[in-house]
Design an enzyme around this catalytic site. Sequence first.
Site, PDB file in Angstrom:
ATOM      1  N   SER A 202     -20.669 -31.751  19.422  1.00 31.22           N
ATOM      2  CA  SER A 202     -20.046 -30.145  19.431  1.00 31.22           C
ATOM      3  C   SER A 202     -18.715 -30.644  19.461  1.00 31.22           C
ATOM      4  O   SER A 202     -18.302 -32.062  19.593  1.00 31.22           O
ATOM      5  CB  SER A 202     -20.094 -28.807  20.247  1.00 31.22           C
ATOM      6  OG  SER A 202     -18.659 -28.667  21.256  1.00 31.22           O
ATOM      7  N   TYR A 217     -21.561 -28.759  30.523  1.00 32.56           N
ATOM      8  CA  TYR A 217     -21.726 -28.641  28.654  1.00 32.56           C
ATOM      9  C   TYR A 217     -20.872 -29.732  28.320  1.00 32.56           C
ATOM     10  O   TYR A 217     -21.257 -30.597  26.630  1.00 32.56           O
ATOM     11  CB  TYR A 217     -21.231 -27.301  28.625  1.00 32.56           C
ATOM     12  CG  TYR A 217     -21.439 -27.094  27.154  1.00 32.56           C
ATOM     13  CD1 TYR A 217     -22.467 -26.407  25.997  1.00 32.56           C
ATOM     14  CD2 TYR A 217     -20.762 -27.377  25.888  1.00 32.56           C
ATOM     15  CE1 TYR A 217     -22.877 -25.999  24.543  1.00 32.56           C
ATOM     16  CE2 TYR A 217     -20.437 -27.107  24.219  1.00 32.56           C
ATOM     17  CZ  TYR A 217     -21.572 -26.481  23.874  1.00 32.56           C
ATOM     18  OH  TYR A 217     -22.280 -26.758  22.474  1.00 32.56           O
ATOM     19  N   LYS A 221     -22.428 -33.094  25.453  1.00 32.01           N
ATOM     20  CA  LYS A 221     -22.488 -33.322  24.213  1.00 32.01           C
ATOM     21  C   LYS A 221     -21.847 -34.252  23.222  1.00 32.01           C
ATOM     22  O   LYS A 221     -21.989 -35.007  22.672  1.00 32.01           O
ATOM     23  CB  LYS A 221     -21.594 -31.850  23.526  1.00 32.01           C
ATOM     24  CG  LYS A 221     -22.153 -30.450  23.936  1.00 32.01           C
ATOM     25  CD  LYS A 221     -23.684 -30.775  22.643  1.00 32.01           C
ATOM     26  CE  LYS A 221     -24.054 -28.881  23.241  1.00 32.01           C
ATOM     27  NZ  LYS A 221     -25.224 -28.683  21.807  1.00 32.01           N
TER      28      LYS A 221
HETATM   29  N1  LIG Z   1     -22.057 -21.553  18.343  1.00 38.98           N
HETATM   30  C1  LIG Z   1     -21.101 -22.524  18.611  1.00 38.98           C
HETATM   31  O1  LIG Z   1     -19.828 -22.041  18.245  1.00 38.98           O
HETATM   32  C2  LIG Z   1     -21.487 -23.796  19.246  1.00 38.98           C
HETATM   33  C3  LIG Z   1     -20.406 -24.724  18.423  1.00 38.98           C
HETATM   34  C4  LIG Z   1     -20.940 -26.024  19.251  1.00 38.98           C
HETATM   35  C5  LIG Z   1     -22.021 -26.070  18.934  1.00 38.98           C
HETATM   36  N2  LIG Z   1     -23.345 -25.064  19.175  1.00 38.98           N
HETATM   37  C6  LIG Z   1     -24.753 -25.861  19.370  1.00 38.98           C
HETATM   38  O2  LIG Z   1     -25.204 -25.427  18.323  1.00 38.98           O
HETATM   39  C7  LIG Z   1     -26.381 -25.238  19.287  1.00 38.98           C
HETATM   40  C8  LIG Z   1     -26.330 -23.811  18.680  1.00 38.98           C
HETATM   41  O3  LIG Z   1     -25.886 -22.695  19.062  1.00 38.98           O
HETATM   42  P1  LIG Z   1     -25.756 -21.089  18.620  1.00 38.98           P
HETATM   43  O4  LIG Z   1     -24.438 -21.279  18.351  1.00 38.98           O
HETATM   44  O5  LIG Z   1     -27.229 -21.176  17.310  1.00 38.98           O
HETATM   45  O6  LIG Z   1     -26.466 -21.071  19.983  1.00 38.98           O
HETATM   46  P2  LIG Z   1     -27.647 -20.098  20.236  1.00 38.98           P
HETATM   47  O7  LIG Z   1     -28.327 -19.590  21.473  1.00 38.98           O
HETATM   48  O8  LIG Z   1     -28.296 -19.025  19.059  1.00 38.98           O
HETATM   49  O9  LIG Z   1     -29.577 -21.118  19.776  1.00 38.98           O
HETATM   50  C9  LIG Z   1     -29.655 -22.044  21.158  1.00 38.98           C
HETATM   51  C10 LIG Z   1     -30.856 -21.799  20.752  1.00 38.98           C
HETATM   52  O10 LIG Z   1     -31.267 -22.452  21.901  1.00 38.98           O
HETATM   53  C11 LIG Z   1     -32.804 -22.328  22.761  1.00 38.98           C
HETATM   54  N3  LIG Z   1     -32.801 -22.954  23.893  1.00 38.98           N
HETATM   55  C12 LIG Z   1     -32.351 -22.914  24.869  1.00 38.98           C
HETATM   56  N4  LIG Z   1     -33.083 -23.727  26.112  1.00 38.98           N
HETATM   57  C13 LIG Z   1     -34.182 -24.028  25.460  1.00 38.98           C
HETATM   58  C14 LIG Z   1     -34.826 -25.209  25.691  1.00 38.98           C
HETATM   59  N5  LIG Z   1     -35.154 -25.550  26.698  1.00 38.98           N
HETATM   60  N6  LIG Z   1     -36.113 -25.202  24.743  1.00 38.98           N
HETATM   61  C15 LIG Z   1     -36.376 -24.947  23.769  1.00 38.98           C
HETATM   62  N7  LIG Z   1     -35.225 -23.712  22.897  1.00 38.98           N
HETATM   63  C16 LIG Z   1     -34.648 -23.837  23.741  1.00 38.98           C
HETATM   64  C17 LIG Z   1     -32.131 -19.991  22.627  1.00 38.98           C
HETATM   65  O11 LIG Z   1     -33.674 -19.943  22.750  1.00 38.98           O
HETATM   66  C18 LIG Z   1     -31.746 -20.202  21.055  1.00 38.98           C
HETATM   67  O12 LIG Z   1     -32.492 -19.524  20.459  1.00 38.98           O
HETATM   68  C19 LIG Z   1     -26.308 -25.877  20.487  1.00 38.98           C
HETATM   69  O13 LIG Z   1     -26.938 -26.607  21.005  1.00 38.98           O
HETATM   70  C20 LIG Z   1     -25.341 -25.435  20.715  1.00 38.98           C
HETATM   71  O14 LIG Z   1     -24.615 -25.835  21.509  1.00 38.98           O
HETATM   72  C21 LIG Z   1     -22.656 -24.193  19.021  1.00 38.98           C
HETATM   73  O1  LIG Z   2     -16.800 -26.142  22.104  1.00 39.00           O
HETATM   74  C1  LIG Z   2     -17.311 -24.833  21.054  1.00 39.00           C
HETATM   75  C2  LIG Z   2     -19.108 -25.035  21.152  1.00 39.00           C
HETATM   76  O2  LIG Z   2     -19.895 -26.257  21.577  1.00 39.00           O
HETATM   77  C3  LIG Z   2     -19.288 -23.726  22.494  1.00 39.00           C
HETATM   78  O3  LIG Z   2     -20.201 -22.850  21.663  1.00 39.00           O
HETATM   79  C4  LIG Z   2     -18.107 -22.822  23.273  1.00 39.00           C
HETATM   80  O4  LIG Z   2     -17.702 -24.157  24.199  1.00 39.00           O
HETATM   81  C5  LIG Z   2     -18.962 -22.125  24.647  1.00 39.00           C
HETATM   82  O5  LIG Z   2     -18.201 -22.099  25.023  1.00 39.00           O
END
Ligand SMILES: NC(=O)c1ccc[n+]([C@@H]2O[C@H](COP(=O)([O-])OP(=O)(O)OC[C@H]3O[C@@H](n4cnc5c(N)ncnc54)[C@H](O)[C@@H]3O)[C@@H](O)[C@H]2O)c1
Ligand SMILES: OC[C@@H](O)C(O)[C@H](O)CO
Length: 312
Positions: A202, A217, A221
């Site tokens: 992230s 978090y 990351k």
């Molecule tokens: N959405 C954003 O802006 C963003 C930005 C940077 C990084 N990320 C990262 O991308 C990834 C996906 O994010 P997203 O936005 O699609 O979120 P999301 O909540 O849609 O998906 C996350 C998934 O992880 C699963 N999960 C949680 N705990 C778990 C566990 N113990 N075992 C198995 N599965 C588990 C949840 O059930 C969910 O389906 C995450 O790692 C998040 O930190 C997201």
């Molecule tokens: O930094 C962006 C993401 O990793 C994340 O979705 C956000 O910080 C959640 O609060």
Amino acid sequence: MGSIQQPAAPMANPEDRAALSSRVIPTMTLSTAQNPLTAPLLPPQAAAAAERAAARFEITGNAVITGGTGSLAQAATRALIEHGLSSVCLMDLPSSLKTAEHQLAHLQQDFPHVKVHSMPVDVTNQEVVEQAFQQAADTMGGIDILCCFAGVVGCVHSISATANEWRKVLDVNLTGSFICAQAAAKHMKSSGHGGSIMFTASISAHHVNYPQPQAAYNVSKIGVTHLTRNLAAEWAVHGIRVNCISPGYMDTVLNEGDNLKEVRSVWASRCPMGRMGDIEEITGPVVLLNSRRGGRYISGTDLVVDGGAMCF
Ligand SMILES: NC(=O)c1ccc[n+]([C@@H]2O[C@H](COP(=O)([O-])OP(=O)(O)OC[C@H]3O[C@@H](n4cnc5c(N)ncnc54)[C@H](O)[C@@H]3O)[C@@H](O)[C@H]2O)c1
Ligand SMILES: OC[C@@H](O)C(O)[C@H](O)CO
């Protein structure tokens, strides 16, 4: 061998169209560029160039996707399938799989030529993970790609955060990524074909988010980015490439909570592009990193996909 009637290609001139409509060609595996159902008439050099271009980002083999029903994971899965993935196993928490039943049925309907498996897996439970990866490898005939998307976010002030809240975030985001990578790597190593592992870090690995407090978090990351480099260095000898993507603020369920409503406009204003990212915008990087040909000299890298947010 069956046969199919070749339809008129949309860009063919009238003479070519007449010739095409009377031709019957044998059914066989055709590249997109060759396939008369999808390709316009191209001169041979252009057809060959189109074929090389497609091959550059071809995805081959079978993939495991953790957090597989999540927003980013679903976009990535569709893109990998569109680029040639043979089969996929989506691993997620039982509750998430239940909620996503319709979504997964749609995925299978949209791509009937690809087998979509799903498995209840908590990525923090090593025993469950190892059994699940064994089952996935047996069912699909090996594991060539692992994409780790499972993740949780906790926005809590560090002054009052409990050790359990801290551990939960580190367990899922960092330890869970390691446990899954190790389970996949054992199969990739023993197959002799190697493979590609992609974590999801992230921009939180690169800066302190504003305005929400989320130390656990962010620490998890940055751990993922360094885990990427360590495993890339250790596992290159087995033909395994390890990379991660670092998305910026994406417009997903993770960022929809009531507590985050007000800060969404702050996030957009702190991005040079002035907006949050669309989930589709991570798919090109995911395909590049996991493509055996396109990504073959890329390992240990962290591809930031953030609309320029880290420029500020
Ligand atoms: N959405 C954003 O802006 C963003 C930005 C940077 C990084 N990320 C990262 O991308 C990834 C996906 O994010 P997203 O936005 O699609 O979120 P999301 O909540 O849609 O998906 C996350 C998934 O992880 C699963 N999960 C949680 N705990 C778990 C566990 N113990 N075992 C198995 N599965 C588990 C949840 O059930 C969910 O389906 C995450 O790692 C998040 O930190 C997201
Ligand atoms: O930094 C962006 C993401 O990793 C994340 O979705 C956000 O910080 C959640 O609060």
